[in-house]
Design a protein around this motif. Sequence first.
Motif, PDB file in Angstrom:
ATOM      1  N   SER A 151       0.761  -1.125   0.195  1.00  0.00           N
ATOM      2  CA  SER A 151       0.042   0.024  -0.041  1.00  0.00           C
ATOM      3  C   SER A 151       0.842   1.395   0.066  1.00  0.00           C
ATOM      4  CB  SER A 151      -0.822   0.029   1.128  1.00  0.00           C
ATOM      5  OG  SER A 151      -0.055   0.030   2.412  1.00  0.00           O
ATOM      6  N   GLY A 152       2.019   1.268   0.102  1.00  0.00           N
ATOM      7  CA  GLY A 152       3.064   2.238   0.344  1.00  0.00           C
ATOM      8  C   GLY A 152       2.701   3.188   1.705  1.00  0.00           C
ATOM      9  N   GLU A 153       1.856   2.520   2.629  1.00  0.00           N
ATOM     10  CA  GLU A 153       1.701   3.355   3.952  1.00  0.00           C
ATOM     11  C   GLU A 153       2.363   3.148   5.057  1.00  0.00           C
ATOM     12  OE1 GLU A 153      -2.365   2.293   4.385  1.00  0.00           O
ATOM     13  OE2 GLU A 153      -3.160   3.911   2.840  1.00  0.00           O
ATOM     14  N   PRO A 154       3.050   3.999   5.767  1.00  0.00           N
ATOM     15  CA  PRO A 154       3.700   3.540   7.024  1.00  0.00           C
ATOM     16  C   PRO A 154       2.889   2.610   7.777  1.00  0.00           C
ATOM     17  CG  PRO A 154       3.786   6.028   6.674  1.00  0.00           C
ATOM     18  CD  PRO A 154       2.622   5.572   5.676  1.00  0.00           C
ATOM     19  N   ALA A 155       3.630   1.846   8.273  1.00  0.00           N
ATOM     20  CA  ALA A 155       3.035   0.741   9.137  1.00  0.00           C
ATOM     21  C   ALA A 155       2.849   1.508  10.574  1.00  0.00           C
ATOM     22  CB  ALA A 155       3.904  -0.187   9.530  1.00  0.00           C
ATOM     23  N   THR A 156       1.823   0.808  11.235  1.00  0.00           N
ATOM     24  CA  THR A 156       1.592   1.373  12.865  1.00  0.00           C
ATOM     25  C   THR A 156       2.946   1.540  13.682  1.00  0.00           C
ATOM     26  OG1 THR A 156      -0.662   0.337  12.618  1.00  0.00           O
ATOM     27  CG2 THR A 156       0.294   0.843  14.749  1.00  0.00           C
ATOM     28  N   MET A 157       3.189   2.508  14.027  1.00  0.00           N
ATOM     29  CA  MET A 157       4.319   2.739  14.752  1.00  0.00           C
ATOM     30  C   MET A 157       3.706   3.475  16.082  1.00  0.00           C
ATOM     31  SD  MET A 157       7.169   3.994  12.087  1.00  0.00           S
ATOM     32  CE  MET A 157       6.204   5.270  11.257  1.00  0.00           C
ATOM     33  N   PRO A 158       4.067   2.885  17.468  1.00  0.00           N
ATOM     34  CA  PRO A 158       3.695   3.460  18.397  1.00  0.00           C
ATOM     35  C   PRO A 158       4.058   4.837  18.818  1.00  0.00           C
ATOM     36  CG  PRO A 158       3.988   1.234  18.830  1.00  0.00           C
ATOM     37  CD  PRO A 158       4.367   1.590  17.592  1.00  0.00           C
ATOM     38  N   THR A 159       5.489   5.005  18.293  1.00  0.00           N
ATOM     39  CA  THR A 159       6.627   6.124  18.647  1.00  0.00           C
ATOM     40  C   THR A 159       5.952   7.328  17.771  1.00  0.00           C
ATOM     41  OG1 THR A 159       8.011   5.364  17.288  1.00  0.00           O
ATOM     42  CG2 THR A 159       8.191   4.775  19.825  1.00  0.00           C
ATOM     43  N   LEU A 160       5.391   6.971  16.506  1.00  0.00           N
ATOM     44  CA  LEU A 160       4.936   8.104  15.433  1.00  0.00           C
ATOM     45  C   LEU A 160       3.607   7.795  15.245  1.00  0.00           C
ATOM     46  CD1 LEU A 160       8.321   8.023  13.512  1.00  0.00           C
ATOM     47  CD2 LEU A 160       7.542   9.792  15.178  1.00  0.00           C
ATOM     48  N   PRO A 161       2.621   8.012  15.991  1.00  0.00           N
ATOM     49  CA  PRO A 161       1.344   7.610  15.670  1.00  0.00           C
ATOM     50  C   PRO A 161       1.038   8.326  14.488  1.00  0.00           C
ATOM     51  CG  PRO A 161       1.500   8.851  17.675  1.00  0.00           C
ATOM     52  CD  PRO A 161       2.788   8.211  17.313  1.00  0.00           C
ATOM     53  N   CYS A 251       8.937   2.401  22.571  1.00  0.00           N
ATOM     54  CA  CYS A 251       7.930   1.674  21.939  1.00  0.00           C
ATOM     55  C   CYS A 251       6.874   1.186  23.092  1.00  0.00           C
ATOM     56  CB  CYS A 251       8.435   0.449  21.251  1.00  0.00           C
ATOM     57  SG  CYS A 251       9.430  -0.712  22.243  1.00  0.00           S
ATOM     58  N   GLY A 252       7.260   1.392  24.369  1.00  0.00           N
ATOM     59  CA  GLY A 252       6.516   0.824  25.464  1.00  0.00           C
ATOM     60  C   GLY A 252       7.077  -0.330  26.132  1.00  0.00           C
ATOM     61  N   THR A 254      10.799  -2.819  27.326  1.00  0.00           N
ATOM     62  CA  THR A 254      12.129  -2.364  28.057  1.00  0.00           C
ATOM     63  C   THR A 254      12.929  -3.138  27.581  1.00  0.00           C
ATOM     64  OG1 THR A 254      11.815  -4.005  29.728  1.00  0.00           O
ATOM     65  CG2 THR A 254      11.041  -1.761  30.254  1.00  0.00           C
ATOM     66  N   GLY A 255      14.407  -2.792  27.555  1.00  0.00           N
ATOM     67  CA  GLY A 255      15.424  -3.584  26.958  1.00  0.00           C
ATOM     68  C   GLY A 255      15.462  -3.767  25.502  1.00  0.00           C
ATOM     69  N   CYS A 256      14.934  -2.936  24.624  1.00  0.00           N
ATOM     70  CA  CYS A 256      15.316  -3.019  23.155  1.00  0.00           C
ATOM     71  C   CYS A 256      16.633  -2.400  22.960  1.00  0.00           C
ATOM     72  CB  CYS A 256      14.243  -2.117  22.455  1.00  0.00           C
ATOM     73  SG  CYS A 256      12.485  -2.829  22.866  1.00  0.00           S
ATOM     74  N   LEU A 257      17.081  -3.146  21.850  1.00  0.00           N
ATOM     75  CA  LEU A 257      18.490  -2.713  21.205  1.00  0.00           C
ATOM     76  C   LEU A 257      18.337  -1.035  21.014  1.00  0.00           C
ATOM     77  CD1 LEU A 257      21.280  -3.474  19.804  1.00  0.00           C
ATOM     78  CD2 LEU A 257      20.295  -3.613  17.745  1.00  0.00           C
ATOM     79  N   GLU A 258      17.438  -0.480  20.340  1.00  0.00           N
ATOM     80  CA  GLU A 258      17.652   1.076  20.134  1.00  0.00           C
ATOM     81  C   GLU A 258      17.329   1.608  21.445  1.00  0.00           C
ATOM     82  OE1 GLU A 258      16.659   4.683  18.611  1.00  0.00           O
ATOM     83  OE2 GLU A 258      17.292   2.811  17.844  1.00  0.00           O
ATOM     84  N   ALA A 259      16.669   1.125  22.660  1.00  0.00           N
ATOM     85  CA  ALA A 259      16.807   1.671  23.818  1.00  0.00           C
ATOM     86  C   ALA A 259      18.247   1.937  24.496  1.00  0.00           C
ATOM     87  CB  ALA A 259      15.982   1.155  24.863  1.00  0.00           C
ATOM     88  N   VAL A 260      19.075   0.944  24.160  1.00  0.00           N
ATOM     89  CA  VAL A 260      20.383   0.878  24.895  1.00  0.00           C
ATOM     90  C   VAL A 260      21.798   1.241  23.836  1.00  0.00           C
ATOM     91  CG1 VAL A 260      19.725  -0.941  26.466  1.00  0.00           C
ATOM     92  CG2 VAL A 260      20.612  -1.808  24.443  1.00  0.00           C
TER      93      VAL A 260
END
Length: 421
Positions: A151-161, A251-252, A254-260
């Motif tokens: 569809s070319g649409e951004p997927a659901t992202m909790p951080t960028l609603p 993202c809500g 804990t412990g994600c690679l992005e977070a650390v």
Amino acid sequence: MPSDRYAGLAAVLGAIRSSSDITQPMLVEQVGLGRSVVAQRVAELEAAGLVVSDGFGPSTGGRAPRRLRLHSEAGYVLGADIATNELVVGVADLSGALLETRHREIDVVDGPEIVIGAVEQLAAELVDEVGAHRSLWSFGVGMPGPVAYDSGEPATMPTLPDWSRHPIRERLAERFGVPVWVDNRTNLSALGERRVNPVAARSRHMIYLGGGYGLGAAVVLDGRIHRGAHGLAGGIDHVPVPGADDVACHCGRTGCLEAVAGRAALVRDGRLLAETAQSPALARVLARTGRIRPVDVTEAAGRGDAAARALLHRSATMIGRSLAILVNVFDPDLVVVGGGVARARAHVLAAIREEIYRLALPSATRDLRIEPSAFDQEIAGITGAVEFALGELFSPDHLPAVLDARSGGATITALDGHVPA
């Protein structure tokens, strides 16, 4: 399913696009079609104005064969690379050569109305500048997050609603009257890498480390981007890191690679080093500007700041461990370190290599190459966006519409429903 005819046309055109010195006999060898079939396909592409003669190649005893090249001057494509805090829009000819670019600082959290509005403005300026109004063919867009490719649409992202399911493709298609394709910018940076880096171009199975709103990786299998069922393939940013359960991720969880180890982690931990005076170099930056950016950490490390170097080494170690998982799963022959991480290559590449070789299966790393990106990260995304637009335009699925439009003298305005009728 494209017919054999269009598959052959796309194969011949692709071989001509990828070579600066090719003749018809060389095409026969490369694409695996008979001489008469190749001659027919070349004639069709010449009649459509996509291919032109370019002198003669060396003779092997008979008449010298014609050299063939893409008619790059026949049209233009647009590309846009939307990063977390920067936007690059470019216009290129049909060979993918960038003619002009525009840069603007943005904040992706401002939402699609503001950011896509800036894309429209800069793209319109470029179209005016090169005079592409009647010869614009397509538009490729890279997003700083996962994209539902169909569809070319951004997927659901909790951080960028605000971005979730925004109709970017339809909006830009209506504005510029050409087919529009949208994908994750890390995937497009991988396409750009394969265009300019001969090592990457030869690789059949590649992992490209990049980043948008978070860390990400593009996976290339059999020479093609592997997107997965929902456009999420390669998304290592939310892989859990052992021992980091107390670190909250945006993202809500804990412990994600992005977070650390990602951009936000470098900003957070770099600021802490500055505020506690553990890093004199970062303390000076904070006092002068009131903020810490990932590039500030890299520059401090480059000046010999021990705390900044330790921070980058720690991030690289965790990134390398996550990449080792992808190496075990996908068994690539090449890992390219690009994105923002590539700017700190002097301080991170050795640690990333060490962790991959330590944790991945020996059989998977026996002849694995782990290399930094071959070109300036400022243009990686926009180069890939243009290549994406051309690759889709000249694919077996969409080439029929291009040829129909060219034979009828029409504008290329509708491919697979990507542009409103």
